[in-house]
Design a protein around this motif. Structure first.
Motif, short mmCIF file in Angstrom:
data_model
loop_
_atom_site.label_atom_id
_atom_site.label_comp_id
_atom_site.label_asym_id
_atom_site.label_seq_id
_atom_site.Cartn_x
_atom_site.Cartn_y
_atom_site.Cartn_z
N VAL A 168 6.43 9.53 -0.03
CA VAL A 168 5.52 8.41 -0.18
C VAL A 168 5.72 7.46 1.00
O VAL A 168 6.85 7.19 1.41
CB VAL A 168 5.70 7.68 -1.53
CG1 VAL A 168 7.08 7.06 -1.65
CG2 VAL A 168 4.63 6.63 -1.75
N ARG A 169 4.61 7.05 1.58
CA ARG A 169 4.62 6.08 2.67
C ARG A 169 4.25 4.74 2.07
O ARG A 169 3.23 4.63 1.39
CB ARG A 169 3.61 6.46 3.74
CG ARG A 169 3.47 5.44 4.86
CD ARG A 169 2.26 5.80 5.73
NE ARG A 169 2.12 4.91 6.84
CZ ARG A 169 1.35 3.83 6.85
NH1 ARG A 169 0.65 3.50 5.78
NH2 ARG A 169 1.26 3.07 7.92
N TYR A 207 0.84 -1.19 0.00
CA TYR A 207 0.00 0.00 0.00
C TYR A 207 0.88 1.24 0.00
O TYR A 207 1.92 1.25 0.63
CB TYR A 207 -0.89 0.02 1.25
CG TYR A 207 -1.80 -1.18 1.33
CD1 TYR A 207 -3.02 -1.20 0.68
CD2 TYR A 207 -1.41 -2.31 2.05
CE1 TYR A 207 -3.84 -2.31 0.74
CE2 TYR A 207 -2.23 -3.42 2.12
CZ TYR A 207 -3.44 -3.41 1.47
OH TYR A 207 -4.25 -4.51 1.53
N TYR A 208 0.45 2.29 -0.69
CA TYR A 208 1.22 3.52 -0.68
C TYR A 208 0.31 4.73 -0.53
O TYR A 208 -0.85 4.71 -0.93
CB TYR A 208 2.11 3.67 -1.91
CG TYR A 208 1.39 3.72 -3.23
CD1 TYR A 208 0.88 4.92 -3.72
CD2 TYR A 208 1.23 2.59 -4.00
CE1 TYR A 208 0.21 4.98 -4.93
CE2 TYR A 208 0.58 2.64 -5.21
CZ TYR A 208 0.08 3.83 -5.69
OH TYR A 208 -0.56 3.88 -6.89
N THR A 209 0.86 5.77 0.07
CA THR A 209 0.20 7.06 0.24
C THR A 209 1.20 8.12 -0.14
O THR A 209 2.33 8.10 0.32
CB THR A 209 -0.23 7.28 1.71
OG1 THR A 209 -1.01 6.17 2.14
CG2 THR A 209 -1.03 8.56 1.86
N PRO A 224 -2.42 14.04 2.52
CA PRO A 224 -2.36 12.95 1.54
C PRO A 224 -3.07 13.38 0.26
O PRO A 224 -4.16 13.94 0.30
CB PRO A 224 -3.13 11.82 2.21
CG PRO A 224 -3.15 12.16 3.67
CD PRO A 224 -3.13 13.65 3.73
N SER A 274 3.37 0.13 -10.08
CA SER A 274 2.22 1.03 -9.90
C SER A 274 2.04 1.91 -11.13
O SER A 274 2.91 1.99 -11.99
CB SER A 274 2.44 1.93 -8.67
OG SER A 274 3.45 2.89 -8.96
N GLU A 309 -2.86 11.16 -2.60
CA GLU A 309 -3.07 9.96 -3.41
C GLU A 309 -2.90 8.72 -2.55
O GLU A 309 -2.03 8.67 -1.69
CB GLU A 309 -2.07 9.94 -4.56
CG GLU A 309 -2.23 8.82 -5.53
CD GLU A 309 -1.25 8.94 -6.69
OE1 GLU A 309 -0.98 7.91 -7.31
OE2 GLU A 309 -0.75 10.04 -6.96
N TYR A 310 -3.73 7.73 -2.82
CA TYR A 310 -3.63 6.42 -2.18
C TYR A 310 -3.62 5.38 -3.28
O TYR A 310 -4.23 5.58 -4.32
CB TYR A 310 -4.84 6.13 -1.27
CG TYR A 310 -5.01 7.11 -0.14
CD1 TYR A 310 -4.32 6.93 1.05
CD2 TYR A 310 -5.86 8.19 -0.26
CE1 TYR A 310 -4.49 7.81 2.10
CE2 TYR A 310 -6.03 9.08 0.78
CZ TYR A 310 -5.34 8.89 1.95
OH TYR A 310 -5.51 9.77 2.99
N GLY A 311 -2.96 4.27 -3.05
CA GLY A 311 -2.97 3.21 -4.04
C GLY A 311 -2.35 1.95 -3.47
O GLY A 311 -1.93 1.90 -2.32
N SER A 312 -2.30 0.94 -4.32
CA SER A 312 -1.70 -0.32 -3.91
C SER A 312 -1.17 -1.05 -5.13
O SER A 312 -1.58 -0.79 -6.26
CB SER A 312 -2.71 -1.20 -3.17
OG SER A 312 -3.79 -1.53 -4.02
#
Length: 102
Positions: free
Chosen positions: A53-54, A5-7, A20, A35, A22-25
């Motif tokens: 990015v986390r 997962y990333y933010t 934040p 991604s 953007e969120y994605g995976s």
């Protein structure tokens, strides 16, 4: 198959203190997964910006990033442990590539 997962944060410094945007995976598997481009829209109209990015992996994996990242194993990326969040600096338009760590 598990998930990375990333933010993406705008206005962030070394830690994720900004908003934040953007969120994605990305699925984690034995085959490298990539991604879509991150943070490609900036409401201020500025591009080529740095973002934080986390990433949080549901299982042990290797990650790397760039405009067109390639990852085949540990020599190509950074090892991430399952269940531990990590923070990295990226440029807009970069992609994250991930592969499982066995």
């Amino acid at each position: 198959m598990t998930t990375l997962y990333y933010t993406v944060f705008d206005g962030a410094s070394i830690t994720a203190v900004g908003d934040p945007i953007e969120y994605g995976s990305v699925n984690i598997s034995a085959l490298a997964q990539t991604s879509s481009p991150l943070a490609t829209y900036d409401a201020s109209g500025r591009y080529n910006r740095a973002y934080v990015v986390r990433v949080f992996a549901a299982s042990d994996c290797f990650v790397t990033w760039g405009e067109d990242p390639t990852i085949t194993g540990g020599s190509d990326g950074i090892a991430l442990a399952a269940g531990v969040a990590e923070y990295f600096s990226i440029r807009d338009g970069y992609r994250i590539a991930v592969i499982e760590r066995t």
